[in-house]
Motif scaffolding. Structure first.
Motif, short mmCIF file in Angstrom:
data_model
loop_
_atom_site.label_atom_id
_atom_site.label_comp_id
_atom_site.label_asym_id
_atom_site.label_seq_id
_atom_site.Cartn_x
_atom_site.Cartn_y
_atom_site.Cartn_z
N GLU A 11 0.84 -1.19 0.00
CA GLU A 11 0.00 0.00 0.00
C GLU A 11 0.88 1.25 0.00
O GLU A 11 1.77 1.38 0.85
N PRO A 12 0.68 2.17 -0.94
CA PRO A 12 1.56 3.35 -1.05
C PRO A 12 1.67 4.17 0.23
O PRO A 12 2.74 4.68 0.55
N HIS A 13 0.55 4.29 0.98
CA HIS A 13 0.61 5.11 2.19
C HIS A 13 1.53 4.50 3.25
O HIS A 13 2.05 5.21 4.11
N ALA A 14 1.74 3.18 3.17
CA ALA A 14 2.63 2.55 4.14
C ALA A 14 4.06 3.05 3.95
O ALA A 14 4.82 3.14 4.92
N ILE A 15 4.39 3.38 2.71
CA ILE A 15 5.71 3.96 2.44
C ILE A 15 5.73 5.44 2.81
O ILE A 15 6.59 5.91 3.55
N SER A 16 4.73 6.17 2.31
CA SER A 16 4.74 7.63 2.50
C SER A 16 4.59 8.03 3.95
O SER A 16 5.15 9.03 4.40
N GLN A 17 3.83 7.23 4.73
CA GLN A 17 3.61 7.57 6.13
C GLN A 17 4.49 6.74 7.06
O GLN A 17 5.16 7.28 7.93
N GLY A 18 4.47 5.43 6.86
CA GLY A 18 5.18 4.55 7.79
C GLY A 18 6.68 4.55 7.64
O GLY A 18 7.41 4.23 8.59
N LEU A 19 7.18 4.88 6.44
CA LEU A 19 8.62 4.84 6.21
C LEU A 19 9.19 6.24 5.91
O LEU A 19 10.24 6.36 5.29
N ARG A 20 8.47 7.26 6.36
CA ARG A 20 8.96 8.63 6.17
C ARG A 20 10.33 8.78 6.83
O ARG A 20 10.54 8.36 7.96
#
Length: 317
Positions: A11-20
């Motif tokens: 899921e893209p948000h997992a990168i943008s939010q979780g791996l910021r």
């Protein structure tokens, strides 16, 4: 070079939010480019995969700085866990994150197979009104659900089966007889042997990993001992069921139906799938039992959180 490499869908948000704050290289085509994947791992500290990326000792050796591997799912058969342990690399599966999705798939397919009425759309549209051919469908209420393996997914399946009025039994030699898991909110789950599960269950659902001991666990001999009209469901791993034996059991009427979401060969080629041609009351799905929108969110978030915590823990050590 990236801190974290992700070789399959997330899921893209997992990168943008979780791996910021991390340098992340995400390319879902890397699953089919092993050399490109290895080239990216030179200075990477984490690798995140699903079930289609083979994470072998060679892959790990290409990333001498790897400290953890995230698995977007629960099975670890595509990861050389022993090689990871020997190299001090932690492995983080998304244990439990897709349990609801798989459990719902199991119960839904069981109901479809038992009732046998949901393939009539084209006949009804054509005006043939095949009612007399579809009146022998069975209810799920009062049937026995037999679970082979009694981990988190099987327990979610048990809960849903019991809510529909099924009795529930399970086989799992790794869950002790006095384990509280056998007493669920709906009541006691009967603890049986594998042979007892196969012989007495109306719906047999498989929930074990693929190991040397479970390969072809459900073979021709065992299928012959199943209860007349029984439904077999495999949403666990390909190779646990002997596919040719299953096809034969369906064609000869020794099984009432079957559903497979996993196969020995994935993706399943037309040549390998030919064994299922002409099999009655059979549902085949392409390894998607655990891939609902909600499960994808949970799986992605859980793995990202664990990978992030590991990398941040090292940084603070």
């Amino acid at each position: 070079m990236p801190d974290i490499v992700i070789s399959e869908f997330i899921e893209p948000h997992a990168i943008s939010q979780g791996l910021r704050g991390f340098d992340v290289h995400h390319d879902k085509t890397l699953v089919d480019q092993p050399e490109a994947l290895k080239a990216l791992l030179g200075e990477s500290r984490a690798l995140i995969v699903r079930n289609a990326t083979p994470v072998t000792a060679d892959v790990m050796d290409a990333g001498p700085n790897l400290v953890c591997i995230g698995r977007l799912g629960v099975g670890l058969d595509n990861i050389d866990v022993e090689a990871a342990r020997a190299r001090g690399i932690a492995v983080y599966p998304a244990t439990g994150a897709n349990a609801v999705s798989v459990a719902e798939w199991v119960i839904a397919t069981a109901m479809v197979l038992l009732r046998g009425a949901y393939g009539s759309t084209l006949d009804v549209i054509a005006g043939t009104w095949p009612r007399e051919n579809l009146i022998a469908g069975r209810e799920i209420f009062g049937k026995r659900l037999g679970l082979v393996g009694f981990g988190s997914i099987a327990r979610e399946t048990a809960l849903r089966g019991a809510a529909l009025g099924m009795s529930v039994a399970a086989y799992d030699p790794f869950v002790a007889a006095d384990d509280p898991a056998w007493t669920q909110p709906f009541g006691r789950v009967e603890r049986l042997t594998l042979d007892e599960i196969v012989a007495t269950s109306d719906v047999i659902s498989l929930h074990v990993p693929l190991t040397a001991e479970t390969r072809n666990l459900i073979d021709a001999g065992r299928l012959l001992t199943s209860k007349p009209g029984a439904i077999l469901i495999n949403g666990a791993r390909g190779g646990i069921v002997d596919e040719a034996a299953l096809a034969q059991a369906l064609q000869e009427g020794n099984l009432g139906g079957a559903a497979l979401d996993v196969f020995v060969e994935e993706p399943l080629s037309a040549a390998k799938a030919a064994v299922f041609v002409g099999c009655p009351n059979l549902i085949l799905t392409p390894h998607i039992a655990g891939r609902s929108l909600e499960a994808n969110e949970r799986v992605s978030s859980m793995v990202v959180e664990r990978v992030r915590a590991h990398l941040e823990g090292l940084a603070g050590a």
